[in-house]
Structures are given as C-alpha cells and as structure tokens.
Design a protein around this motif. Structure first.
Motif, PDB file in Angstrom:
ATOM      1  N   UNK A  68       0.823  -1.208   0.000  1.00 15.92           N
ATOM      2  CA  UNK A  68       0.000   0.000   0.000  1.00 15.92           C
ATOM      3  C   UNK A  68       0.858   1.260   0.000  1.00 15.92           C
ATOM      4  N   UNK A  69       1.821   1.343   0.901  1.00 15.00           N
ATOM      5  CA  UNK A  69       2.636   2.553   0.954  1.00 15.00           C
ATOM      6  C   UNK A  69       3.783   2.530  -0.046  1.00 15.00           C
ATOM      7  N   UNK A  70       4.383   1.382  -0.267  1.00 11.20           N
ATOM      8  CA  UNK A  70       5.466   1.318  -1.236  1.00 11.20           C
ATOM      9  C   UNK A  70       5.018   1.780  -2.612  1.00 11.20           C
ATOM     10  N   UNK A  78      12.559   7.311   6.783  1.00 13.59           N
ATOM     11  CA  UNK A  78      11.805   8.294   6.010  1.00 13.59           C
ATOM     12  C   UNK A  78      10.378   7.775   5.939  1.00 13.59           C
ATOM     13  N   UNK A  79       9.513   8.366   6.726  1.00 17.53           N
ATOM     14  CA  UNK A  79       8.177   7.814   6.946  1.00 17.53           C
ATOM     15  C   UNK A  79       7.108   8.659   6.267  1.00 17.53           C
ATOM     16  N   UNK A  80       6.270   7.996   5.464  1.00 15.60           N
ATOM     17  CA  UNK A  80       5.190   8.660   4.737  1.00 15.60           C
ATOM     18  C   UNK A  80       3.837   8.250   5.310  1.00 15.60           C
ATOM     19  N   UNK A  81       2.843   9.088   5.101  1.00 12.68           N
ATOM     20  CA  UNK A  81       1.468   8.778   5.483  1.00 12.68           C
ATOM     21  C   UNK A  81       0.703   8.288   4.253  1.00 12.68           C
ATOM     22  N   UNK A  82      -0.399   7.603   4.481  1.00 10.99           N
ATOM     23  CA  UNK A  82      -1.240   7.151   3.380  1.00 10.99           C
ATOM     24  C   UNK A  82      -1.886   8.334   2.671  1.00 10.99           C
ATOM     25  N   UNK A  83      -2.276   8.091   1.404  1.00 13.05           N
ATOM     26  CA  UNK A  83      -2.733   9.150   0.494  1.00 13.05           C
ATOM     27  C   UNK A  83      -1.650  10.211   0.416  1.00 13.05           C
ATOM     28  N   UNK A  84      -0.482   9.746   0.032  1.00 15.18           N
ATOM     29  CA  UNK A  84       0.754  10.509   0.086  1.00 15.18           C
ATOM     30  C   UNK A  84       0.683  11.818  -0.696  1.00 15.18           C
TER      31      UNK A  84
END
Length: 284
Positions: A17-19, A143-149
């Motif tokens: 999902x995030x990748x 390096x951390x991202x949130x969903x719906x980037x």
C-alpha cells in the motif's frame, strides 16, 4: 513535474500500500524509479496498486497528468541486485517485521553502490534496530510517509545516533523535491510524531470494539461528529491496511487480543481494508 531532487535514481523495495504510493509520488515528480518485489505475482499486484493510486491522485491534484503517466515510468523487477545496483537512494517498505527488514537490508548493503543512501519507511521500528544490518549505518535513517501521500503529504525524517547529518539533509531535500512537507525529528521516537499521536487513538478504538462497547460504525461516527475529523479510527485502519495493523499488534504483547481479533475476523477472510475492497467497511 520538474524536480531538484538530490537523488536521480530511487529504488523502492516493496509495492504494498505505501510502497506503491512512494514509488508513484517519486515518479510523478520526475525522478527515475525502480520498484522491487519478491516475485512476478507480487509485482503484478503492485502494478494494480500503482494504477489505482494514480487514478485516485490524478482526480485530486492540479497536475493530474503527471500522476497518470507515472506508473509507466516505473521499472519493476523481482531481482534485488538489479533493483539497487544503480540506486542513489533506496527506500524500504517491506512488511513490518524486524528480522525481515534486517535480512533485506543486509542483502541490499551487499549489492548497492557504496554511495547509496538507505531509508526505511517503517511505521514503528527504530532505525537504530536496523542500521547495523546495512553495513553502512551512517548512511541509514527512517523516512516515513502517510497514506494518500499526494494529499496527506508528510515525510518524517528520523535518523539514529550514528546517522551522518549530511545524509539526513539530502533526504530532507529529496522529500521537499517530491512534493512532501519534510518533518525533521531531532531524536529517535517509536512512531515518529504522526503515529505517536495516531496509535493511541487507534488502540483506544480497538479496545472499545473487542470489549463490545460499540460497533466500528458507532465509534467512527462519534469521533467524526465530536471532533470534525473527516475519518474515524476504523476508516483509518482500512486505509492503513489491516495487515499492517496486525503486524504492529503482533509485535506488542499488550495488543495480543487485538492481533487475534484482526486475524480471526478479517485477515483469515481475505479482508485487508481498502486494498482488498473490504475491511471494516466495503469499498468498490
């Protein structure tokens, strides 16, 4: 979209999902992207996620054409050495299991060029728990991202005590170049800033559910109505993905009941959240 990224070639490990979102966001901003997953079946599923996220992003941003074109600009491979062999930056987004991440990074460390910078998107593990496995801990950080980037565009940059500050500066510049809002942390913190705030909310909602206090719909409606938030905790769970929620809960003995609940009622039935079309809610 033009870019001033300090990294010209970026490899994303894992098209979950995030990748998939990280790869899409990076490619949409003009950076060359290689995406790796373990086999052709995983790559095919990842290709579907890339296309679905591209459609979603294109409908929400001003420059939709860049997102629509991005999946076609991403090279997919199931060969790890091929994936990282020319990478300036490697971003890892494999499942949230410490030993798996350490194993992947050990193999990446053997195959990537000496100058390559390494980043984990782990949502709960500290970079200091992984860094030595890479063989070059000074070039490793989170390096951390949130969903719906593309819309909820935070990028949390968290080093460990051995991270070279120049490496962190370059990763911060990269985050800005791909349309993110860089958030620099000054010390290690489990869950960063975002999840340090979010996880207590999700855990409280889980406890209300497994105690039988209220349904997911009622809990979500209560949170939305009382706070004005656009989503309730179980809607957030579905977006994050129930496999990720299960992996995090499984690593915490205090959350054993919640992990068991997710497995019995959702994972064992193929309900993974938005990505599978059904979780706590049903999606088209």
């Amino acid at each position: 979209m033009s870019t001033t990224s300090p990294f010209k070639t970026v490899t994303v490990l894992g098209l979950g999902v995030l990748g998939a979102q990280i790869a899409l966001q990076t490619a949409a901003h003009g950076v060359e992207v290689v995406a790796y997953d373990v086999d052709e079946a995983a790559l095919e599923a990842g290709r579907g996620r890339l296309e679905a996220f591209a459609r979603a992003a294109a409908s929400e941003v001003a420059d939709g054409d860049a997102y629509r074109a991005a999946p076609g600009r991403i090279r997919l491979t199931a060969d790890l050495a091929d994936a990282v062999g020319a990478a300036d930056l490697v971003i890892e987004a494999v499942p949230e299991q410490l030993e798996l991440k350490r194993d992947v990074w050990a193999r990446v460390g053997d195959a990537a060029p000496e100058a390559t910078v390494f980043a984990t998107n782990s949502s709960s593990l500290l970079p200091s728990a992984i860094a030595d496995a890479t063989g070059r801990p000074d070039r490793f950080l989170a390096l951390h991202f949130a969903n719906r980037i593309w819309a909820q565009n935070t990028a949390e940059i968290m080093g460990h005590p051995g991270t070279d500050s120049e490496v962190a500066d370059r990763v911060e510049a990269f985050a800005g170049a791909i349309g993110m809002v860089p958030i620099r942390l000054h010390r290690e913190q489990p869950g960063y800033v975002l999840n340090s705030l979010l996880i207590p909310l999700l855990s409280a909602a889980a406890e209300l559910l497994i105690k039988g206090v209220a349904t997911p719909e009622t809990i979500d409606a209560t949170w939305r109505t009382a706070t004005g938030a656009p989503s309730g905790p179980f809607q957030i769970y579905d977006v994050v993905g129930l496999r990720t929620a299960y992996a995090i809960a499984s690593a915490d003995p205090r959350a054993a009941a919640w992990a068991a609940y997710l497995k019995e009622h959702y994972l064992d039935k193929g309900k993974f959240g938005v990505e599978s079309g059904e979780g706590f809610y049903t999606y088209r």
